[in-house]
Design an enzyme around this catalytic site. Structure first.
Site, short mmCIF file in Angstrom:
data_model
loop_
_atom_site.label_atom_id
_atom_site.label_comp_id
_atom_site.label_asym_id
_atom_site.label_seq_id
_atom_site.Cartn_x
_atom_site.Cartn_y
_atom_site.Cartn_z
N LYS A 123 0.79 -1.23 0.00
CA LYS A 123 0.00 0.00 0.00
C LYS A 123 0.82 1.28 0.00
O LYS A 123 0.28 2.36 -0.21
CB LYS A 123 -0.98 -0.01 1.18
CG LYS A 123 -1.97 -1.14 1.14
CD LYS A 123 -2.75 -1.19 -0.17
CE LYS A 123 -4.10 -0.59 -0.03
NZ LYS A 123 -4.94 -0.74 -1.24
N SER B 39 -3.24 -12.84 3.05
CA SER B 39 -3.60 -12.63 1.64
C SER B 39 -2.46 -13.09 0.73
O SER B 39 -2.69 -13.44 -0.44
CB SER B 39 -3.98 -11.17 1.37
OG SER B 39 -2.86 -10.32 1.45
#
Ligand code: PMP
Length: 325
Positions: A69, A286
């Site tokens: 991110k 993830s």
């Protein structure tokens, strides 16, 4: 003072070359370290595949705040600064399940901005501790409404005080996917010497998949794009969305994927443990899910270069029980 006569003579020799890896960078700003992450071949979990099928993962925990991110956070900030929406008096506001908040708090913090985050109350305790340490302020949203509840609350705050907040709006801001179009995608092409045949990624905001996917299709339309999602509305794949039952991100391009896969939380947990124990890769859940989907794709091939992306490391999930199995 240290008596240098007692110290053994120091001999400096260049560090042993690790392949053709260049020396680490010297930088003037933390923001210069965003992106350009290593691509790691997964050998042991892919050992059952022919040598002509290569599986790689982009190691996104190498970014300064520890996740993928950093790329969209920095691009969103830089783009808004350039077009005048973000000025030094404004507070950067967004909803986040955690990693984007850590990226904003790290990078916006390093650039001198205040950060306000809306986070579902049930996000992992490690994430709250990290955000507190970084000095971010946050508003909690209902644990029952997940990331959608956080989105609604961020919209409400932004509408109530538009002059106070710069609403970064990661789910609808094109600077999110464009970060990957301009960095992650070209890096994958360069790191595979243009040989990438398949790209596999999970969908959260969908910024990673959309940006990398568009860059790869522009490079070679034959490259196959495989998106994956959690297989159920309630799941443990933090950072990912079950699109049929969630608020669809404005940047999500449903037509882009050549194939869509669903991954269960149980399969992701199992693979996350295997990555730690068999590959020495201590990654997040993830990332485990990404490895499940990438192997599923690789198992259908006789030759190919399958690339996926591991969004973060395992540290933020250490309190989860699945590690103990
Ligand atoms: N995994 C983790 C751990 C994440 O924090 C995110 C970001 N929400 C993703 C995957 C998905 O990335 P994207 O938002 O680019 O779809």
């Amino acid at each position: 003072m240290t008596d240098t006569r007692l110290m053994p003579e120091l001999r400096f020799s260049p560090a042993p070359a690790a392949g053709d890896r260049p020396a680490a960078a010297r930088v003037n700003s933390l923001t210069d370290l965003v992106g350009n992450t290593p691509l790691i071949r997964l050998r042991r979990i892919a050992a059952h595949l022919p040598e002509t099928v290569e599986v790689y993962a982009k190691a996104e925990w190498y970014n300064p705040s520890g996740s993928v991110k950093d790329r969209p956070a920095l691009n969103i900030i830089r783009t808004a600064e350039a077009d005048g929406r973000l000025t030094p008096d404004k507070v950067v506001l967004d909803s986040t399940s955690g990693n984007m908040g850590i990226a904003y708090a790290t990078l916006a913090g390093a650039l001198g901005y205040q950060v306000r985050l809306v986070i579902p109350e049930n996000a992992s305790p490690e994430r709250f501790s990290i955000l507190r340490a970084l000095g971010a302020s946050f508003t909690l949203s209902s644990p029952l409404e997940g990331s959608d509840g956080a989105i609604r609350e961020a919209r409400r705050l932004a509408a109530a005080e538009p002059e106070r907040f710069f609403y970064a709006n990661q789910y609808n801001n094109p600077a999110n996917w464009q970060a990957h179009f301009h960095s992650t995608g070209p890096e994958i092409i360069a790191q595979t010497d243009g040989a990438v045949t398949h790209f596999v990624a999970g969908l959260g905001t969908s910024g990673t998949f959309t940006g990398v996917g568009r860059a790869l299709k522009a490079y070679h339309p034959g490259i196959q794009l495989i998106a994956f999602q959690p297989n159920a509305p309630f799941h443990g794949l933090e950072g990912l969305k079950h699109m049929p039952t969630a608020i669809k991100p404005g940047i999500y391009d449903q037509a882009l994927a050549d194939e869509n896969l669903a991954v269960s939380t149980e399969a992701a947990h199992l693979m996350t443990r295997r990555l730690a124990r068999e590959e020495g890769l201590f990654v997040g859940i993830s990332a485990g899910a990404a490895a499940v989907a990438a192997l599923q794709v690789a198992e259908t091939l006789t030759s190919g270069v399958v690339v996926t992306l591991f969004p973060d490391a395992g540290y933020k999930y250490v309190s989860e029980r699945f590690w103990n199995a």
